[in-house]
Design an enzyme around this catalytic site. Structure first.
Site, short mmCIF file in Angstrom:
data_model
loop_
_atom_site.label_atom_id
_atom_site.label_comp_id
_atom_site.label_asym_id
_atom_site.label_seq_id
_atom_site.Cartn_x
_atom_site.Cartn_y
_atom_site.Cartn_z
N SER A 94 29.62 50.10 36.18
CA SER A 94 29.86 48.82 35.52
C SER A 94 28.79 47.84 35.95
O SER A 94 28.29 47.90 37.08
CB SER A 94 31.25 48.28 35.86
N HIS A 108 27.22 42.60 29.66
CA HIS A 108 28.14 43.40 30.46
C HIS A 108 28.22 44.79 29.85
O HIS A 108 28.21 44.93 28.62
CB HIS A 108 29.53 42.75 30.45
N ASN A 110 29.96 48.96 30.70
CA ASN A 110 30.84 49.75 31.56
C ASN A 110 31.07 51.10 30.89
O ASN A 110 31.32 51.16 29.70
CB ASN A 110 32.16 48.99 31.73
N ARG A 112 33.24 54.80 31.94
CA ARG A 112 34.12 55.30 33.00
C ARG A 112 34.85 56.57 32.54
O ARG A 112 34.99 56.83 31.35
CB ARG A 112 35.13 54.23 33.41
N HIS A 177 44.07 31.56 25.89
CA HIS A 177 44.33 30.16 26.24
C HIS A 177 43.25 29.21 25.72
O HIS A 177 43.45 28.00 25.70
CB HIS A 177 44.52 30.01 27.76
N GLY A 260 43.41 49.05 45.79
CA GLY A 260 42.77 48.83 47.08
C GLY A 260 41.28 49.04 46.98
O GLY A 260 40.63 49.48 47.92
N GLY A 261 40.73 48.73 45.82
CA GLY A 261 39.29 48.86 45.60
C GLY A 261 38.52 47.86 46.46
O GLY A 261 39.10 47.00 47.13
N ARG A 262 37.22 47.96 46.40
CA ARG A 262 36.37 47.11 47.24
C ARG A 262 36.20 45.75 46.56
O ARG A 262 35.54 45.63 45.53
CB ARG A 262 35.03 47.81 47.44
#
Length: 302
Positions: A94, A108, A110, A112, A177, A260-262
């Site tokens: 990414s 951007h 990505n 995966r 929003h 719990g990714g970085r």
């Protein structure tokens, strides 16, 4: 369905990260990516590469990650109860590029791959990804080029693919929003396993390789344009929308934080500077007003 080759996907993603970093360094002409290799306690790790204070790129990150574990996080099993109790692997590249010059859009991309396995059962797998463009100033030829390349790379996989994934991108990168799109879109796909593994993998590769072909010509066209304080202030204001989207809506951010990714790598997509201003409105007839009226809503570009 042909059997998934996880090692082949990982090898492609590592190579893609190298190629994209090389291409962006050449376009920048001065900056270099600094690599931070990391390991995840629960299993896996990655390579985060960041370029800061370049000639063109104010801050950009290109991240490879490969995480695995014995149980799926809540964010993944909520919509897919069949994944509960399966060990999983998720890997991807990414990137987000935030240029100095307000006339150069933010981009951007990505790509995966995800697979969940259980003894004695068929693996569940899919690909996802895409790329999207966030201009601050309206140049129609740039947006048409971006979408033309998107359509061209989809063409070998069927004439219905570009309209489907273009529309998905418009829907996904939408700030409810604010009632506006994050930018001018591109392609977005997820849960891709409708074809045999080899074909799905080929499509993901086409998207990954297509990013530089889509973005670099725009960078070359705009990077030397002169700009002033007004344009820079507007760029920083619009970057605020990028922050809002990533923290409020982005599924990848949510998944990364829940597994719990970085954190440093997950929040690498944030711009180095952004600003908010109460009830800001563009002047009538200005380029900024044109961005709002014609570019920040879904539309057909081709």
């Amino acid at each position: 369905m042909s059997k998934p080759d996880v090692a082949q996907v990982k090898a492609f993603l590592l190579q893609l990260q190298d190629e994209i970093c090389r291409g962006l360094e050449l376009a920048d002409g001065a900056g270099h990516f600094v690599e931070d290799a990391w390991r995840r306690e629960g299993g896996g790790g990655g390579r985060t590469r960041v370029l800061r204070h370049g000639a063109v790129i104010e801050q950009g990150g290109v991240n490879f990650s490969h995480v695995h574990g014995d149980a799926m996080p809540a964010s993944a099993t909520a919509h897919r109860p069949e994944l509960a109790g399966r060990r999983f692997e998720a890997m991807g590249v990414s990137l987000v590029i935030h240029p100095h010059n307000p006339y150069v859009p933010t981009s951007h991309a990505n790509v995966r791959f995800f697979i969940a396995e259980k003894e004695g059962e068929e693996p569940i797998w899919w690909f996802g990804g895409g790329f999207d463009l966030t201009p601050f100033y309206p140049f129609e030829e740039d947006v048409r080029h971006w979408h033309q390349l998107s359509r061209d790379l989809c063409q070998p996989f069927g004439t219905d693919i570009y309209p489907e994934f273009k529309s998905w991108c418009d829907r996904y990168f939408f700030l409810k929003h604010r009632d506006e799109t994050r930018g001018v879109g591109g392609l977005f796909f997820d849960d891709l396993n409708r074809w045999p593994f080899a074909d799905c993998f080929a499509f993901m590769q086409a998207v990954g390789k297509g990013y530089l072909d889509a973005y670099l010509p725009i960078v070359e066209r705009r990077k030397a344009l002169a700009y002033g304080e007004r344009e820079r202030e507007f760029q920083l204001y619009r970057r605020g929308r990028y922050v809002e989207f990533n923290l409020v809506y982005d599924r990848g951010t949510l998944f990364g934080l829940q597994t719990g990714g970085r954190t440093e790598s997950i929040l690498m997509s944030m711009p180095p500077l952004a600003r908010w201003e109460y009830d800001w409105q563009p002047s009538a007839g200005s380029p900024e007003a044109l961005l709002y009226s014609d570019y920040l809503k879904p539309r057909e570009w081709l």
